[in-house]
Design a protein around this motif. Sequence first.
Motif, mmCIF file in Angstrom:
data_model
loop_
_atom_site.group_PDB
_atom_site.id
_atom_site.type_symbol
_atom_site.label_atom_id
_atom_site.label_comp_id
_atom_site.label_asym_id
_atom_site.label_seq_id
_atom_site.Cartn_x
_atom_site.Cartn_y
_atom_site.Cartn_z
ATOM 1 N N GLN A 33 44.308 43.163 51.379
ATOM 2 C CA GLN A 33 43.376 42.751 52.419
ATOM 3 C C GLN A 33 42.222 43.737 52.441
ATOM 4 O O GLN A 33 42.426 44.950 52.333
ATOM 5 N N ASP A 34 41.011 43.218 52.575
ATOM 6 C CA ASP A 34 39.822 44.055 52.594
ATOM 7 C C ASP A 34 38.841 43.478 53.601
ATOM 8 O O ASP A 34 38.637 42.260 53.636
ATOM 9 N N GLN A 35 38.258 44.338 54.416
ATOM 10 C CA GLN A 35 37.262 43.899 55.392
ATOM 11 C C GLN A 35 36.154 44.937 55.472
ATOM 12 O O GLN A 35 36.423 46.136 55.422
ATOM 13 N N ALA A 46 38.410 39.629 52.621
ATOM 14 C CA ALA A 46 39.216 39.003 51.577
ATOM 15 C C ALA A 46 40.679 39.332 51.822
ATOM 16 O O ALA A 46 41.001 40.374 52.405
ATOM 17 N N PHE A 47 41.558 38.414 51.403
ATOM 18 C CA PHE A 47 42.979 38.721 51.424
ATOM 19 C C PHE A 47 43.687 37.890 50.371
ATOM 20 O O PHE A 47 43.181 36.876 49.893
ATOM 21 N N GLU A 48 44.882 38.341 50.010
ATOM 22 C CA GLU A 48 45.748 37.610 49.096
ATOM 23 C C GLU A 48 47.171 37.730 49.623
ATOM 24 O O GLU A 48 47.618 38.814 49.986
ATOM 25 N N ARG A 54 44.625 32.887 48.172
ATOM 26 C CA ARG A 54 43.536 33.866 48.081
ATOM 27 C C ARG A 54 42.353 33.365 48.893
ATOM 28 O O ARG A 54 42.034 32.186 48.862
ATOM 29 N N PHE A 55 41.707 34.300 49.578
ATOM 30 C CA PHE A 55 40.573 33.947 50.426
ATOM 31 C C PHE A 55 39.539 35.054 50.331
ATOM 32 O O PHE A 55 39.882 36.233 50.416
ATOM 33 N N GLN A 56 38.276 34.678 50.132
ATOM 34 C CA GLN A 56 37.156 35.617 50.142
ATOM 35 C C GLN A 56 36.010 34.975 50.911
ATOM 36 O O GLN A 56 35.749 33.780 50.747
ATOM 37 N N GLU A 57 35.333 35.769 51.723
ATOM 38 C CA GLU A 57 34.188 35.248 52.466
ATOM 39 C C GLU A 57 33.210 36.381 52.718
ATOM 40 O O GLU A 57 33.610 37.519 52.935
#
Length: 141
Positions: A33-35, A46-48, A54-57
């Motif tokens: 997870q990254d913010q 983003a997170f996985e 998987r999600f990125q925005e």
Amino acid sequence: MKVLIIIAFISCLSVEFAASLTPADPIIPIISQDQDVSFDGSYRTAFESANGIRFQEQGVLKNPGNKDAEAEEVQGVVSYKAPDGTPIQLSYLANENGFQPQGAHLPVAPVDDNTPPPIPLAILRSLEYNAAHPEPKPFRR
């Protein structure tokens, strides 16, 4: 003796209560997870998860301070496997022109005319059922 019976009874109740709180589905851990949120209002996240989601925005405020031209713009992508195992990837852009999704799984209209894509069969059946079984009108005095 009475104290032991009461303790045993309370133990049974607490075990049964705890069992009722456990979810039916397993808990899926987040493996990354990254913010990042900046002072200018832009952000990235983003997170996985362990099950392959998987999600990125990322988002930014365009033309800040100019109230007539100010607009948020968000870009993202999400990917996962459908219940039948088909890989799904959805990319999107959302800005002053609305939400614009793209993905191989989405229906599209033919390029040569302005006809909309066909209505999925499940939706078509639902619409036909609703038309054949209208809701009764409420009673009014």
